[in-house]
Design an enzyme around this catalytic site. Structure first.
Site, PDB file in Angstrom:
ATOM      1  N   THR A 275      50.896  36.545  36.174  1.00 58.31           N
ATOM      2  CA  THR A 275      50.814  37.461  37.314  1.00 58.31           C
ATOM      3  C   THR A 275      52.139  37.624  38.055  1.00 58.31           C
ATOM      4  O   THR A 275      52.614  38.746  38.248  1.00 58.31           O
ATOM      5  CB  THR A 275      49.736  36.959  38.294  1.00 58.31           C
ATOM      6  OG1 THR A 275      48.477  36.987  37.609  1.00 58.31           O
ATOM      7  CG2 THR A 275      49.668  37.822  39.537  1.00 58.31           C
TER       8      THR A 275
HETATM    9 ZN    ZN Z   1      47.580  38.742  37.044  1.00 60.26          ZN
END
Ligand code: ZN
Length: 445
Positions: free
Chosen positions: A99
């Site tokens: 992320t």
């Molecule tokens: Zn992510």
């Protein structure tokens, strides 16, 4: 360009968390209620009495962990319509398909090896007593590559971020010393919010619409918006589960709210809707147990999961090398200098000396854990080879800058920041890893 976040009177706790955010009060231009079904929003027949000619705004939306094939599940009328009316693609994340590295790549146009957010957690030899985590906002960790909102602010373009990793960092600043150090200098978006998962998707969209309701002098021209629930469901239940599909449907309804809110303001927008990575199904039946390969005392195992990284214990480098750099059934290991070039990963001092990557392909994704699982578990994860089909990320662009109904070939997510620069009429970036070539045939000039 810093404005106070919110007046003290507006401070309120959301969902029991002490967080300086309150949903914006509704002005006479009322917000639509969330939809009861997934029917697409329709533009009202008559727009409200706001007839000011508005310049298009650029809105960058991230739906964390949204795999492009989620659009085929029949629950995304809004996203599917934006894709059909605009430009869409299956976007390749950068390695590692995690992320924070990818969100920073999306807004800088630079790969993790160079922008320095090399994982969701890492250490730096210059700060041996500290560890970067997803809560770290000391500019030291972030300063190697400039995010698009800083470039824009420096050019006099007002920006506002309804969450984005790194958007709370005073970029370019320096954290002072002492018991209560503060950051000196640096640039943040004109408006930003400290990330809090308890702020609902509806509240996030309402905040964006409220920013755009401002008069032109204080209205942001670049906005980011972030949704985390599709990723959370994918991790908990796996990408194929009905509850993940429900999370997809819920976020699609929020996109419908955004489109409806823009229409209500008569605000045209170039929407760039992306994901940071995809999602692979995982299972306790596909786990590589490190304690069967390497004595735990021989190395500090820094990360585990789709990949594992290692710092050898003093004097144990040869043992670690011998144990890892051999053939394994479901993973491949490298010394960092020998990670294949296509990953563009291994030069940064923040990357540990050894990396093992679990297989993700036919037969399912494997996971690397310190020990064998003791309980059965099915779920999902990402961080695998960024070429893997199930790591592909959503890309949809729609608005006056884009042609209609165009499907473009797979491209690397380093090209998104150069596209945003085009939309904001900023000069092409210098020293970036990406460029706007994938989009030149689908932009309206
Ligand atoms: Zn992510």
């Amino acid at each position: 360009m810093l404005r106070p976040l919110l007046p003290l009177a507006a401070l309120a706790a959301v969902g029991g968390c002490a967080y300086p955010y309150t949903p914006p009060a509704l002005s006479p231009v009322t917000q639509p209620a969330p939809p009861a079904t997934n029917a697409p929003y329709t533009v009202p027949a008559s727009a409200p009495a706001v007839q000011e000619a508005r310049a298009p705004v650029t809105i960058l939306v991230s739906i964390d962990g949204f795999r492009p094939d989620y659009l085929q599940r029949g629950v995304t009328p809004n996203l599917s319509r934006l894709a059909a009316d605009g430009v869409s693609a299956d976007m390749r994340p950068s390695f590692p398909s995690k992320t924070f590295p990818n969100h920073w790549t999306l807004v800088t146009g630079v790969r993790p090896d160079r922008h320095g957010i090399v994982a969701n957690s890492f250490i730096d030899p210059a700060r041996p007593d500290q560890t970067f985590t997803m809560d770290s906002d000391d500019p030291f960790w972030w300063n190697a590559a400039e995010p698009i909102w800083v470039t824009a602010e420096k050019a006099g373009i007002s920006t506002a971020t309804m969450f984005w990793p790194g958007a709370n960092v005073a970029w370019g600043g320096t954290l002072g010393s002492g018991a209560h150090p503060v950051v000196e200098g640096g640039t943040r978006p004109s408006d930003w919010q400290q990330f809090n998962q308890a702020v609902t998707g509806h509240q996030r969209v309402s905040a964006v619409i409220d920013w755009l309701r401002r008069p032109a002098a204080t209205r942001p021209q670049l906005v980011t918006l972030y949704f985390d629930t599709v990723d959370s469901a994918g991790h908990s239940y796996g990408p194929a589960d009905a509850r993940t599909t429900q999370a997809v449907a819920d976020v699609d309804a929020r996109i419908g709210e955004l489109v409806q809110g823009l229409a209500g303001l008569n605000q045209s927008a170039n929407l760039v809707i992306v994901a940071d990575h995809g999602m692979a199904g995982t299972s306790s039946t596909r786990v590589i147990a490190l304690d069967r390969i390497l004595p735990p005392a021989d190395a500090r195992v820094f990360e585990t999961g789709p990949y594992a990284s290692f710092y050898p214990a003093p004097g144990r480098d040869a043992a670690v090398r011998a144990a890892l750099l051999t053939r394994h059934a479901h993973m491949t290991c490298w010394a960092k200098a020998n990670i294949p070039a296509r990953f563009h990963y291994g030069a940064n001092v923040r990357i540990p000396p050894y990396l093992c990557l679990a297989n993700d392909g036919p037969g399912g994704a494997w996971a690397i854990e310190k020990t064998a699982p003791t309980k059965p578990r099915e779920g999902g994860n990402h961080g695998y080879d960024n070429e893997a089909a199930d790591m592909r990320a959503l890309f949809i662009a729609n608005g006056p800058a884009f042609q209609h109904g165009k499907r473009i070939g797979d491209f690397d997510n380093v090209d998104v920041a150069p596209l945003l620069r085009d939309l904001l009429r900023l000069p092409a970036g210098v020293g970036l890893d990406g460029d706007d070539r994938p989009f030149r045939g689908v932009l309206r000039r």
